[in-house]
Design a protein around this motif. Structure first.
Motif, PDB file in Angstrom:
ATOM      1  N   HIS A 266       0.825  -1.210   0.000  1.00  0.00           N
ATOM      2  CA  HIS A 266       0.000   0.000   0.000  1.00  0.00           C
ATOM      3  C   HIS A 266       0.862   1.264   0.000  1.00  0.00           C
ATOM      4  O   HIS A 266       0.518   2.262  -0.647  1.00  0.00           O
ATOM      5  CB  HIS A 266      -0.910   0.006   1.229  1.00  0.00           C
ATOM      6  N   ILE A 267       1.987   1.215   0.729  1.00  0.00           N
ATOM      7  CA  ILE A 267       2.876   2.375   0.799  1.00  0.00           C
ATOM      8  C   ILE A 267       3.454   2.687  -0.575  1.00  0.00           C
ATOM      9  O   ILE A 267       3.461   3.851  -1.023  1.00  0.00           O
ATOM     10  CB  ILE A 267       4.004   2.130   1.829  1.00  0.00           C
TER      11      ILE A 267
ATOM     12  N   LEU B 275      -0.015   9.494   5.175  1.00  0.00           N
ATOM     13  CA  LEU B 275      -1.220   9.790   4.394  1.00  0.00           C
ATOM     14  C   LEU B 275      -2.217   8.633   4.433  1.00  0.00           C
ATOM     15  O   LEU B 275      -3.436   8.845   4.419  1.00  0.00           O
ATOM     16  CB  LEU B 275      -0.838  10.090   2.941  1.00  0.00           C
ATOM     17  N   LEU B 276      -1.694   7.420   4.515  1.00  0.00           N
ATOM     18  CA  LEU B 276      -2.564   6.240   4.536  1.00  0.00           C
ATOM     19  C   LEU B 276      -3.244   6.025   5.887  1.00  0.00           C
ATOM     20  O   LEU B 276      -4.373   5.529   5.943  1.00  0.00           O
ATOM     21  CB  LEU B 276      -1.743   4.990   4.190  1.00  0.00           C
TER      22      LEU B 276
ATOM     23  N   LEU C 214      -3.113   8.293   9.023  1.00  0.00           N
ATOM     24  CA  LEU C 214      -3.562   9.374   9.893  1.00  0.00           C
ATOM     25  C   LEU C 214      -4.919   9.906   9.447  1.00  0.00           C
ATOM     26  O   LEU C 214      -5.238   9.896   8.252  1.00  0.00           O
ATOM     27  CB  LEU C 214      -2.540  10.510   9.905  1.00  0.00           C
ATOM     28  N   PRO C 215      -5.741  10.376  10.371  1.00  0.00           N
ATOM     29  CA  PRO C 215      -7.061  10.913  10.011  1.00  0.00           C
ATOM     30  C   PRO C 215      -6.943  12.099   9.063  1.00  0.00           C
ATOM     31  O   PRO C 215      -5.944  12.833   9.072  1.00  0.00           O
ATOM     32  CB  PRO C 215      -7.646  11.346  11.363  1.00  0.00           C
ATOM     33  N   MET C 216      -7.951  12.288   8.249  1.00  0.00           N
ATOM     34  CA  MET C 216      -7.980  13.398   7.312  1.00  0.00           C
ATOM     35  C   MET C 216      -7.835  14.721   8.060  1.00  0.00           C
ATOM     36  O   MET C 216      -8.527  14.977   9.042  1.00  0.00           O
ATOM     37  CB  MET C 216      -9.299  13.397   6.537  1.00  0.00           C
ATOM     38  N   GLY C 217      -6.906  15.538   7.619  1.00  0.00           N
ATOM     39  CA  GLY C 217      -6.700  16.843   8.223  1.00  0.00           C
ATOM     40  C   GLY C 217      -5.693  16.871   9.355  1.00  0.00           C
ATOM     41  O   GLY C 217      -5.253  17.943   9.762  1.00  0.00           O
ATOM     42  N   ALA C 218      -5.344  15.698   9.907  1.00  0.00           N
ATOM     43  CA  ALA C 218      -4.367  15.653  11.001  1.00  0.00           C
ATOM     44  C   ALA C 218      -2.974  15.981  10.471  1.00  0.00           C
ATOM     45  O   ALA C 218      -2.612  15.573   9.363  1.00  0.00           O
ATOM     46  CB  ALA C 218      -4.366  14.277  11.649  1.00  0.00           C
ATOM     47  N   PRO C 219      -2.165  16.735  11.222  1.00  0.00           N
ATOM     48  CA  PRO C 219      -0.802  17.019  10.764  1.00  0.00           C
ATOM     49  C   PRO C 219       0.029  15.744  10.662  1.00  0.00           C
ATOM     50  O   PRO C 219      -0.153  14.812  11.435  1.00  0.00           O
ATOM     51  CB  PRO C 219      -0.231  17.951  11.832  1.00  0.00           C
ATOM     52  N   ILE C 220       0.927  15.718   9.713  1.00  0.00           N
ATOM     53  CA  ILE C 220       1.846  14.589   9.541  1.00  0.00           C
ATOM     54  C   ILE C 220       3.206  15.025  10.068  1.00  0.00           C
ATOM     55  O   ILE C 220       3.804  15.974   9.554  1.00  0.00           O
ATOM     56  CB  ILE C 220       1.941  14.169   8.062  1.00  0.00           C
TER      57      ILE C 220
ATOM     58  N   ARG D 104      -2.699  19.377   3.598  1.00  0.00           N
ATOM     59  CA  ARG D 104      -2.262  18.824   4.878  1.00  0.00           C
ATOM     60  C   ARG D 104      -1.037  19.592   5.371  1.00  0.00           C
ATOM     61  O   ARG D 104      -0.165  19.981   4.584  1.00  0.00           O
ATOM     62  CB  ARG D 104      -1.885  17.334   4.740  1.00  0.00           C
ATOM     63  N   GLU D 105      -0.972  19.763   6.676  1.00  0.00           N
ATOM     64  CA  GLU D 105       0.230  20.319   7.294  1.00  0.00           C
ATOM     65  C   GLU D 105       1.226  19.183   7.488  1.00  0.00           C
ATOM     66  O   GLU D 105       0.898  18.154   8.090  1.00  0.00           O
ATOM     67  CB  GLU D 105      -0.105  20.963   8.634  1.00  0.00           C
ATOM     68  N   ILE D 106       2.425  19.367   6.949  1.00  0.00           N
ATOM     69  CA  ILE D 106       3.483  18.359   7.076  1.00  0.00           C
ATOM     70  C   ILE D 106       4.651  19.001   7.816  1.00  0.00           C
ATOM     71  O   ILE D 106       5.155  20.047   7.413  1.00  0.00           O
ATOM     72  CB  ILE D 106       3.946  17.849   5.700  1.00  0.00           C
TER      73      ILE D 106
END
Length: 723
Positions: free
Chosen positions: A616-617, A665-666, A668-674, A699-701
Motif C-alpha cells: 500500500h505504501i 497519508l494512509l 492518519l485521520p484526514m486533516g491531522a498534521p503529519i 495537509r500540514e506536514i
C-alpha cells in the motif's frame, strides 16, 4: 507539676471565653486536642515563653508561633533580644519569611543585637534571597552594629548565590578590615564565594593564605575546582587530602572528585576513587553512591552504573535522576522516560531535574504524547511555576513540532529569565521563524534581560537563514562591545554561514582568516556547506582538504565534497571521494525517518520493504509521483548519488522521508498534521515533494531533520527554501 499557662478558647458564636484545659509545657513539645477557632496564651515568664518558642520551632507549627508572638506583645516582652531572635528563627523555620521580616521591621532597634541581624541575614541567605540579605547587611552597618564571623559567613553565602564578584570582593575587604581573615570558617566561605563567582584563582589564593585548614576548607577548594571545570586541580588537591594524615576526606570530597572524573571521562581514576570510597566506609552514603553511578554513566560504563543502582537498598529522587540522565546520555531516550514513570510508581516525588530529564528525552524522541503526559504530571505536582521546568517544556514542544504549544507555555510564565527567553527564541529559530526570533530578541533586550551565548547562536542563525547580513554583524559586534561577551566558535560559524548563504563566499573566507582565534571544524564546515550550496568547486576542494586534516573521521565533509563534484557532473571525482571514505574507514550514517501513529513509532530506511503495509505504501508513492508531476515537479537527480542513471528517478521516490510521508497519508485521520523525524539533513528532492503534497492534499506536514524544522503548508515551507 503546676501548669505554666492556660489555653483560652474564644468560640465563633459567643463572646464568652472558657478554659479548655491546663497543659504542662516542656521545651520539647506542645500538645493539645482542641477544635477551636482562636487561641490566646496567658502567662508571665520570658524564660517560659522562650521554651514555648523552642517547641514551636521544632514542630514548625505557625499557629503556635503566632499565639506565642501575641503573648510576647501582651506581656511587653518585645525588648528582650533573646525572645526576638528566637521568634524570628521560629517564623523562618515555619516557612514564613515574610512574617520574619515584618516582625523585625516593627521591632525597635534597641532590641536588635548582632545575633538578631545575623539570624535574619542567615535565613534570607539560606533561602536564596541574596539581594535582600545584602540589603539587611548594609542596614545593620548603618545602625552601628559590627558584623562578627557568623555574619560574614552568612553574607558570603549570599554573595556566592548572586554570582556577582564585586559584592564578594567588597565583603572580603570588610573581613580584612574587621580582622576575621584568619577565622577558618570565614576563610572557607571566602573560597566558596570566589569559586561560585567563577574566580577560581582568587579562591586558590585565599586557600593558600589560610594559616590553618580543616576538611571544610579543603572541600571548599576541591568543590570550587570541580564546579569551575578545573578538574585536574580538583583531583590533584583531593590526592593531597588523601596523603594528609590530619585531614580525613568525607562524602563531599569524594562526590566532588568523582564529578571531576566523570566530566573528564577518567574511568581508571574513577575506579581508584571507588576503591577509596570503600576503604573509608562511605559506600552506603547515598550522596557518594549517586556520584559513583553518575561517574560510571558519563565514563562509558553504564553497565556498572546499572549494577550499582540495583544494589542500592534505598534510593532517592537524586538516584533516579542520575539513572534517567545516564540513559539519556547514552541515547536510550525511551528508557530515560520509562525510569521517570517507574520512579513515580515507586512513590518517589519528582523534582525539577526529574521533569527536565524526562522532557529532554521526550524531545529527543520527538514523542509529543509522552511529553504531554509529563506536562500533566508537572501541573499535578505544582511545578508549573519552576522556570527550569517551564523552559524544558518550551523546548520539548518545539522539538516535537508544536510551536503553538511552546509559545503558550512561554506566555504563561510570569517571571521569565534568560533561559526561558532563549528557549522560545531557539524554538522560533528551529522552525524557520526568523522575523519572530528578531522581534522576541529585541523585546527581551527592552525588558532588561541580558542574553547569553546560546541566545546569540539562535539570533545569528536566524539572521543567516533570512539573509540579514548587516543586522547579523550588528548583533555579533554587540556581543563584545555591548554585552561584554567573547564570541565562541559557534558564533563565528554563524557569521561564516550567513555570508556563505548570501553568496559572499570570498568575504566568508576573509572573515575566517581574520578571526582572532584558530577556526575550528564548525567554522570550516559552514564554509564548505556554502560552497556546496553555490557550487564553488575550487574553494570547496580547498576547504574540504583542511577539514580532512582536522577531522578525518567526519563523513559529512566527504559527502559535501562529493555532492559538489556531482553538481558539476564530475562523477569520477565524486566516486573517488566515496572510495576515499572506505580507505579511511569512514562510514556515512544510514538515513532513516520515523513517524508516530497511535503511540507506536514506525521507522523507515531507504528502499524499506519491511513494513506490513509495504504494498500500500509503494502504491501511494506511485500515486504521489503522478500528482506532483502534474503540478510541475522535476526530479533533482543530484540527490540520488548511489544509483545508476536509469534508476535515479525511481530511487529518489524510495527515500525514507517519502516512505514515512506515504504511510502517514494512509493511516492518519484526514486533516491531522503529519509529523516526520529524520536523523540526517532532509534532501532537496524530498523537500520539493513535501511542498507539492502539502498543497495537493491540504495537509500540514512537519519534518524535523538533524538541523531544523520544516513546516509545509499550502505548497510553501517555513524555511523559505533557505536551509
Amino acid at each position: 507539676m503546676k501548669p505554666l499557662f492556660s489555653i483560652v478558647v474564644t468560640g465563633s458564636s459567643t463572646n464568652s471565653a472558657r478554659v479548655i484545659r491546663s497543659t504542662s509545657i516542656s521545651s520539647s513539645t506542645i500538645t493539645t486536642t482542641t477544635t477551636t477557632t482562636a487561641y490566646v496564651l496567658r502567662y508571665y515568664s520570658p524564660t517560659h515563653i522562650n521554651s514555648l518558642l523552642n517547641a514551636a520551632c521544632e514542630t514548625q507549627d505557625i499557629r503556635y508561633a503566632t499565639q506565642i508572638h501575641a503573648q510576647i506583645i501582651t506581656n511587653n516582652y518585645t525588648s528582650f533580644a533573646f525572645l526576638l531572635n528566637n521568634l524570628l528563627n521560629t517564623y523562618a523555620k515555619c516557612g514564613h519569611l515574610h512574617r520574619t521580616l515584618l516582625t523585625f521591621s516593627h521591632t525597635h532597634n534597641d532590641a536588635k543585637n548582632i545575633i538578631t541581624w545575623t539570624s535574619l541575614i542567615t535565613q534570607f541567605s539560606r533561602r536564596h534571597k541574596s539581594f535582600q540579605a545584602l540589603s539587611l547587611f548594609n542596614q545593620m552597618r548603618t545602625t552601628g552594629i559590627l558584623p562578627n564571623h557568623f555574619t560574614f559567613s552568612a553574607i558570603l553565602s549570599a554573595c556566592a548565590h548572586t554570582s556577582i564578584l564585586a559584592h564578594g570582593q567588597q565583603i572580603h575587604s570588610l573581613i580584612h578590615k574587621h580582622g576575621f581573615i584568619t577565622d577558618i570558617f570565614v576563610a572557607s566561605a571566602i573560597i566558596d564565594m570566589y569559586a561560585k563567582c567563577s574566580n577560581v584563582d582568587s579562591a586558590k589564593t585565599a586557600f593558600d593564605e589560610m594559616p590553618h585548614r580543616n576538611i571544610v576548607s579543603w572541600n571548599a577548594m576541591v568543590v570550587g575546582f570541580s564546579q569551575n571545570k578545573a578538574h585536574e586541580q580538583a583531583i590533584g588537591l583531593f590526592m593531597e587530602v588523601i596523603k594528609d594524615k590530619w585531614v580525613i576526606p568525607d562524602e563531599v570530597s569524594f562526590s566532588s572528585v568523582l564529578s571531576s572524573c566523570a566530566d573528564m571521562g577518567c574511568l581508571d581514576l574513577g575506579r581508584q576513587v571507588h576503591t577509596l570510597v570503600v576503604k573509608h566506609g562511605l559506600l552506603l552514603r547515598p550522596y557518594v553512591k549517586n556520584s559513583l553511578v553518575d561517574m560510571y554513566s558519563k565514563s562509558g560504563c553504564f553497565g556498572d552504573a546499572i549494577g550499582l543502582f540495583k544494589t542500592m537498598a534505598a534510593t532517592d529522587v537524586v538516584t533516579w535522576n542520575v539513572m534517567a540522565m545516564g540513559w539519556a546520555q547514552n541515547d536510550c531516550f525511551e528508557e530515560a522516560c520509562n525510569y521517570f514513570w517507574i520512579m513515580r510508581g515507586e512513590g518517589i516525588s519528582p523534582d525539577e531535574a526529574s521533569f527536565s530529564t524526562a522532557l529532554y528525552a521526550s524531545a529527543s524522541l520527538a514523542a509529543l504524547d509522552q511529553g504531554t503526559a509529563i506536562h500533566d504530571q508537572i501541573v499535578k505536582t505544582g511545578f508549573m511555576g519552576n522556570t527550569c521546568v517551564q523552559s524544558s517544556l518550551i523546548t520539548m514542544y518545539a522539538k516535537c513540532g508544536s510551536l503553538f504549544a511552546a509559545h503558550r507555555v512561554f506566555k504563561e510564565i510570569e517571571e521569565r529569565n534568560v533561559v526561558c527567553w532563549t528557549a522560545m527564541i531557539t524554538a522560533y529559530q528551529q522552525h524557520g521563524r526568523g522575523d519572530q526570533v528578531i522581534e522576541l530578541f529585541e523585546e527581551m533586550l527592552a525588558q532588561g534581560i541580558k542574553p547569553d551565548h546560546i541566545t546569540f547562536v539562535s539570533v545569528l542563525s536566524a539572521c543567516s537563514h533570512t539573509g540579514r547580513v548587516e543586522q547579523g554583524f550588528g548583533y555579533f559586534n554587540s556581543m563584545s562591545f555591548v554585552h561584554g561577551m567573547k564570541p565562541g566558535p559557534e558564533h563565528y560559524a554563524c557569521i561564516v554561514d550567513m555570508l556563505g548563504r548570501a553568496g559572499q563566499l570570498n568575504e566568508a573566507k576573509r572573515f575566517i582568516e581574520s578571526m582572532p582565534v584558530k577556526p575550528d571544524p564548525s567554522v570550516w564546515g559552514a564554509l564548505l556547506g556554502a560552497c556546496r550550496n553555490h557550487g564553488d568547486l575550487e574553494m570547496g576542494k580547498q576547504v574540504a582538504e583542511t577539514l580532512f586534516e582536522v577531522e578525518p573521521s567526519n563523513p559529512g565533509n566527504y559527502v559535501l565534497l562529493a555532492n559538489i563534484y556531482m553538481r558539476h557532473g564530475r562523477l569520477e571525482e565524486a566516486n573517488e571521494i566515496r572510495r576515499l571514505m572506505g580507505v579511511n574507514g569512514v562510514r556515512k550514517e544510514p538515513g532513516c525517518s520515523w513517524i508516530e501513529i497511535k503511540n507506536t513509532t514506525y521507522v523507515f530506511k531507504v528502499h524499506d520493504r519491511s513494513h506490513s503495509q509495504t504494498d500500500h505504501i509503494y502504491k501511494m508513492l506511485s500515486k504521489l509521483a503522478e500528482l506532483v508531476k502534474e503540478k510541475g515537479y522535476v526530479a533533482e537527480y543530484q540527490y540520488a548519488v548511489n544509483d545508476a542513471e536509469e534508476f535515479k528517478e525511481k530511487s529518489l521516490w524510495y527515500h525514507s522521508e517519502k516512505l514515512a510521508l506515504a504511510f502517514g497519508l494512509l493511516t492518519l485521520p484526514m486533516g491531522a498534521p503529519i509529523r516526520i523525524k529524520k536523523n540526517l539533513r532532509t534532501c532537496g528532492d524530498c523537500h520539493t515533494v513535501m511542498k507539492y503534497v502539502s498543497d495537493i492534499f491540504q495537509r500540514e506536514i512537519i519534518v524535523r531533520d538533524v538541523n531544523r524544522f520544516h513546516r509545509f503548508v499550502g505548497g510553501f515551507c517555513s524555511c523559505g527554501d533557505y536551509w
